[in-house]
Design a protein around this motif. Structure first.
Motif, PDB file in Angstrom:
ATOM      1  N   CYS A 122       0.851  -1.192   0.000  1.00 36.94           N
ATOM      2  CA  CYS A 122       0.000   0.000   0.000  1.00 36.94           C
ATOM      3  C   CYS A 122       0.885   1.241   0.000  1.00 36.94           C
ATOM      4  CB  CYS A 122      -0.895  -0.010   1.236  1.00 36.94           C
ATOM      5  SG  CYS A 122      -1.527   1.615   1.665  1.00 36.94           S
ATOM      6  N   MET A 123       0.625   2.165  -0.924  1.00 37.31           N
ATOM      7  CA  MET A 123       1.447   3.373  -1.059  1.00 37.31           C
ATOM      8  C   MET A 123       1.397   4.252   0.207  1.00 37.31           C
ATOM      9  SD  MET A 123      -1.129   5.306  -3.695  1.00 37.31           S
ATOM     10  CE  MET A 123      -0.285   6.865  -3.814  1.00 37.31           C
ATOM     11  N   VAL A 124       0.295   4.168   0.947  1.00 42.17           N
ATOM     12  CA  VAL A 124       0.131   5.026   2.132  1.00 42.17           C
ATOM     13  C   VAL A 124       0.928   4.462   3.322  1.00 42.17           C
ATOM     14  CG1 VAL A 124      -1.565   5.996   3.749  1.00 42.17           C
ATOM     15  CG2 VAL A 124      -2.171   5.680   1.338  1.00 42.17           C
ATOM     16  N   HIS A 125       0.864   3.153   3.497  1.00 43.33           N
ATOM     17  CA  HIS A 125       1.488   2.547   4.675  1.00 43.33           C
ATOM     18  C   HIS A 125       2.978   2.302   4.499  1.00 43.33           C
ATOM     19  CE1 HIS A 125      -2.785   1.923   5.564  1.00 43.33           C
ATOM     20  NE2 HIS A 125      -2.393   1.948   6.830  1.00 43.33           N
ATOM     21  N   GLU A 126       3.466   2.491   3.274  1.00 46.69           N
ATOM     22  CA  GLU A 126       4.891   2.264   3.037  1.00 46.69           C
ATOM     23  C   GLU A 126       5.744   3.503   3.253  1.00 46.69           C
ATOM     24  OE1 GLU A 126       6.431  -1.275   0.405  1.00 46.69           O
ATOM     25  OE2 GLU A 126       5.881   0.481  -0.761  1.00 46.69           O
ATOM     26  N   ILE A 127       5.103   4.650   3.490  1.00 48.67           N
ATOM     27  CA  ILE A 127       5.923   5.885   3.504  1.00 48.67           C
ATOM     28  C   ILE A 127       6.277   6.368   4.915  1.00 48.67           C
ATOM     29  CG2 ILE A 127       5.422   6.841   1.213  1.00 48.67           C
ATOM     30  CD1 ILE A 127       3.512   7.961   4.210  1.00 48.67           C
ATOM     31  N   PHE A 128       5.902   5.605   5.938  1.00 47.17           N
ATOM     32  CA  PHE A 128       6.231   6.076   7.286  1.00 47.17           C
ATOM     33  C   PHE A 128       7.737   6.001   7.527  1.00 47.17           C
ATOM     34  CE2 PHE A 128       1.744   4.801   7.782  1.00 47.17           C
ATOM     35  CZ  PHE A 128       1.265   6.063   8.089  1.00 47.17           C
ATOM     36  N   LYS A 134     -13.175  11.795  18.294  1.00 44.02           N
ATOM     37  CA  LYS A 134     -14.588  11.872  18.703  1.00 44.02           C
ATOM     38  C   LYS A 134     -14.859  10.994  19.911  1.00 44.02           C
ATOM     39  CE  LYS A 134     -18.339  12.327  15.696  1.00 44.02           C
ATOM     40  NZ  LYS A 134     -19.083  12.004  14.455  1.00 44.02           N
ATOM     41  N   SER A 135     -14.279   9.770  19.900  1.00 51.15           N
ATOM     42  CA  SER A 135     -14.621   8.857  20.995  1.00 51.15           C
ATOM     43  C   SER A 135     -13.744   9.055  22.227  1.00 51.15           C
ATOM     44  CB  SER A 135     -14.592   7.404  20.526  1.00 51.15           C
ATOM     45  OG  SER A 135     -13.321   7.050  20.096  1.00 51.15           O
ATOM     46  N   SER A 136     -12.576   9.693  22.094  1.00 50.23           N
ATOM     47  CA  SER A 136     -11.728   9.970  23.265  1.00 50.23           C
ATOM     48  C   SER A 136     -11.277  11.423  23.221  1.00 50.23           C
ATOM     49  CB  SER A 136     -10.498   9.051  23.263  1.00 50.23           C
ATOM     50  OG  SER A 136     -10.860   7.699  23.159  1.00 50.23           O
ATOM     51  N   PRO A 137     -12.217  12.367  23.467  1.00 50.61           N
ATOM     52  CA  PRO A 137     -11.884  13.783  23.290  1.00 50.61           C
ATOM     53  C   PRO A 137     -10.753  14.278  24.197  1.00 50.61           C
ATOM     54  CG  PRO A 137     -14.119  13.528  24.180  1.00 50.61           C
ATOM     55  CD  PRO A 137     -13.625  12.155  23.868  1.00 50.61           C
ATOM     56  N   GLY A 138     -10.511  13.593  25.293  1.00 50.69           N
ATOM     57  CA  GLY A 138      -9.463  14.051  26.214  1.00 50.69           C
ATOM     58  C   GLY A 138      -8.071  13.552  25.822  1.00 50.69           C
ATOM     59  N   LYS A 139      -7.978  12.695  24.817  1.00 50.49           N
ATOM     60  CA  LYS A 139      -6.683  12.107  24.460  1.00 50.49           C
ATOM     61  C   LYS A 139      -6.065  12.827  23.257  1.00 50.49           C
ATOM     62  CE  LYS A 139      -7.815   7.546  26.368  1.00 50.49           C
ATOM     63  NZ  LYS A 139      -7.762   6.098  26.202  1.00 50.49           N
ATOM     64  N   THR A 140      -4.760  12.664  23.095  1.00 48.15           N
ATOM     65  CA  THR A 140      -4.049  13.335  21.995  1.00 48.15           C
ATOM     66  C   THR A 140      -3.637  12.292  20.966  1.00 48.15           C
ATOM     67  OG1 THR A 140      -3.221  14.938  23.576  1.00 48.15           O
ATOM     68  CG2 THR A 140      -2.049  14.811  21.477  1.00 48.15           C
ATOM     69  N   PHE A 141      -3.859  12.610  19.692  1.00 48.94           N
ATOM     70  CA  PHE A 141      -3.505  11.687  18.605  1.00 48.94           C
ATOM     71  C   PHE A 141      -2.564  12.378  17.633  1.00 48.94           C
ATOM     72  CE2 PHE A 141      -7.634  10.574  20.318  1.00 48.94           C
ATOM     73  CZ  PHE A 141      -7.409   9.241  20.674  1.00 48.94           C
ATOM     74  N   ILE A 142      -1.410  11.747  17.405  1.00 51.51           N
ATOM     75  CA  ILE A 142      -0.400  12.343  16.536  1.00 51.51           C
ATOM     76  C   ILE A 142      -0.230  11.430  15.313  1.00 51.51           C
ATOM     77  CG2 ILE A 142       1.997  13.173  16.435  1.00 51.51           C
ATOM     78  CD1 ILE A 142       1.943  13.019  19.583  1.00 51.51           C
ATOM     79  N   PRO A 143      -0.469  11.959  14.093  1.00 53.30           N
ATOM     80  CA  PRO A 143      -0.247  11.099  12.923  1.00 53.30           C
ATOM     81  C   PRO A 143       1.240  10.773  12.787  1.00 53.30           C
ATOM     82  CG  PRO A 143      -1.287  13.190  12.296  1.00 53.30           C
ATOM     83  CD  PRO A 143      -0.909  13.307  13.737  1.00 53.30           C
ATOM     84  N   ALA A 144       1.577   9.516  12.546  1.00 55.54           N
ATOM     85  CA  ALA A 144       2.990   9.147  12.372  1.00 55.54           C
ATOM     86  C   ALA A 144       3.522   9.869  11.137  1.00 55.54           C
ATOM     87  CB  ALA A 144       3.113   7.634  12.203  1.00 55.54           C
ATOM     88  N   PRO A 145       4.765  10.388  11.214  1.00 54.53           N
ATOM     89  CA  PRO A 145       5.281  11.190  10.093  1.00 54.53           C
ATOM     90  C   PRO A 145       5.762  10.345   8.911  1.00 54.53           C
ATOM     91  CG  PRO A 145       6.841  11.139  11.914  1.00 54.53           C
ATOM     92  CD  PRO A 145       5.660  10.348  12.359  1.00 54.53           C
ATOM     93  N   PRO A 146       5.456  10.806   7.689  1.00 56.21           N
ATOM     94  CA  PRO A 146       5.981  10.130   6.501  1.00 56.21           C
ATOM     95  C   PRO A 146       7.429  10.541   6.221  1.00 56.21           C
ATOM     96  CG  PRO A 146       4.465  11.888   5.852  1.00 56.21           C
ATOM     97  CD  PRO A 146       4.553  11.917   7.358  1.00 56.21           C
ATOM     98  N   THR A 147       8.069   9.884   5.245  1.00 54.79           N
ATOM     99  CA  THR A 147       9.491  10.128   4.976  1.00 54.79           C
ATOM    100  C   THR A 147       9.779  11.541   4.474  1.00 54.79           C
ATOM    101  OG1 THR A 147       9.044   8.987   2.925  1.00 54.79           O
ATOM    102  CG2 THR A 147      10.322   7.788   4.556  1.00 54.79           C
ATOM    103  N   ASN A 148       8.816  12.201   3.825  1.00 53.33           N
ATOM    104  CA  ASN A 148       9.048  13.591   3.441  1.00 53.33           C
ATOM    105  C   ASN A 148       7.927  14.444   3.998  1.00 53.33           C
ATOM    106  OD1 ASN A 148       6.915  13.071   1.757  1.00 53.33           O
ATOM    107  ND2 ASN A 148       8.250  12.520   0.049  1.00 53.33           N
ATOM    108  N   SER A 149       7.862  15.697   3.583  1.00 50.96           N
ATOM    109  CA  SER A 149       6.910  16.582   4.262  1.00 50.96           C
ATOM    110  C   SER A 149       5.521  16.593   3.594  1.00 50.96           C
ATOM    111  CB  SER A 149       7.488  17.989   4.313  1.00 50.96           C
ATOM    112  OG  SER A 149       7.857  18.352   3.009  1.00 50.96           O
ATOM    113  N   CYS A 150       5.287  15.695   2.646  1.00 49.47           N
ATOM    114  CA  CYS A 150       3.978  15.678   1.991  1.00 49.47           C
ATOM    115  C   CYS A 150       2.921  15.082   2.929  1.00 49.47           C
ATOM    116  CB  CYS A 150       4.028  14.831   0.721  1.00 49.47           C
ATOM    117  SG  CYS A 150       4.271  13.085   1.100  1.00 49.47           S
TER     118      CYS A 150
END
Ligand code: 13P
Ligand code: SF4
Length: 336
Positions: free
Chosen positions: A195-201, A267-283
């Motif tokens: 998958c092109m999305v899951h390969e770029i982390f 939505k289901s855990s409004p008190g928690k923080t979620f950080i998207p894992a960063p991809p290899t470049n800034s896109c």
């Protein structure tokens, strides 16, 4: 909308992928979609990777297994599938008397595209003593060549249901296949798809992020590459990841999958923080360009004018249905 404009847009729908009609910007799409659901007895099924507005109008939001189960059992006359093509196709395979519409026919999948049926057929013929286990992210042509279909939430259970010495080809995702090999102690032969999305982390950036957030749990989808999975605190399907964030006591999560899932997590855990894992470049490459082809406007249009819709050759549909039925049976027995 005048009939000539609609007829012209309908003529181009196969080429454009959607009804290319300019909508009145003041139209309340949320209210219109609710009206159409009632008028047409339609159900909106959406994958977690859809944009937040689409998730908010959906009757059911889920992972690939949940969506297939919903598509099979729905009593609605029309299934509006807010996801990618192979998902809508699976709905049609399972429930052929329903009209299945999709906001954009061009919403494909790099993983599915990485496994063309003619090439795969040859590969299968070269290994006649192997059975074929295919990830649901594949075309009907690949499904028809498979013995059983799996999703990321039932792959382990289904592979485990075969004797240890059974030779298996796993297609098309080499990352999910490698992960299942590891957790089941098997040596399945893997098709070289991803998958092109899951390969770029980026492993390096995730490692640094973890150092900056020492209390955060790192969670990943099994479509990610092995080095990324190796450092994960939890690995699971989109539903699995969502449930983990709801039940785990941690307050911070670094999430290695498509960013759409963050909407339900927040939505289901409004008190928690979620950080998207960063991809290899800034896109923003952890946004799936296929999933994100769909929009609320296109969703409204496909419901109102009942096009584009999914149609299939009956022989292909029946051949593709067999391994999906087998998946649903094993999943039901396992309580999934
Ligand atoms: P699941 O939602 O089944 O985990 O699948 C993820 C995915 O990549 C769908 O395209
Ligand atoms: Fe396909 Fe990956 Fe997009 Fe899922 S996220 S639809 S596997 S390209």
């Amino acid at each position: 909308m005048d009939t000539a404009t609609i007829a012209a847009a309908k003529q181009k729908v196969q080429q454009r992928g959607f009804l290319d009609i300019d909508l009145d910007p003041t139209l309340d799409l949320f209210a219109e979609i609710e009206r159409l659901k009632k008028e047409k007895n339609a159900v909106v099924l959406a994958h977690y990777y859809q944009e937040p507005d689409i998730q908010d109008v959906a009757d059911y939001i889920g992972d690939s297994l949940g969506l297939a189960q919903q598509a099979e059992k729905t009593t609605a006359d029309m299934i509006v599938f807010a996801g990618v093509h192979f998902m809508a196709e699976t709905a049609k395979i399972l429930n052929p008397t329903k009209k299945v519409v999709i906001p954009d026919l061009m919403a494909g999948c790099s993983l599915s595209d990485s496994c063309p049926p003619p090439l795969f057929k040859r590969f299968k013929e070269e290994h006649p003593d192997h059975i074929v286990v295919s990830y649901i992210n594949c075309s009907a042509g690949i499904k028809a060549l498979s013995d059983v279909i799996v999703t990321s939430s039932n792959a382990r259970v289904i592979v485990d249901s075969f004797p240890k010495d059974q030779k298996i080809i796993f297609a098309p995702d080499k990352n999910l296949g490698g992960y299942i090999n590891k957790v089941t102690g098997r040596d399945m032969l893997l098709w070289n798809g991803a998958c092109m999305v899951h390969e770029i982390f980026s492993l390096e950036k995730i490692t640094k992020l973890k150092q900056r957030h020492p209390n955060a749990k790192f969670i990943a989808h099994p479509e990610c590459e092995e080095p990324v999975l190796r450092i994960a605190d939890y690995i699971g399907s989109t539903t699995g990841l969502l449930k983990f964030t709801q039940t785990d006591p941690a307050n911070e999560f670094i999430v290695a999958t498509e960013t759409g899932i963050l909407h339900q997590m927040m939505k289901s855990s409004p008190g928690k923080t979620f950080i998207p894992a960063p991809p290899t470049n800034s896109c923003a490459c952890n946004d799936c360009p296929h999933m994100k082809l769909n929009s609320l406007e296109k969703l409204y249009l496909c419901m109102e004018y009942e096009t584009p819709d999914i149609n299939m050759d009956e022989e292909l549909r029946l051949a593709a249905k067999k391994p999906i039925d087998r998946m649903l049976e094993i999943s039901a027995k396992a309580g999934l």
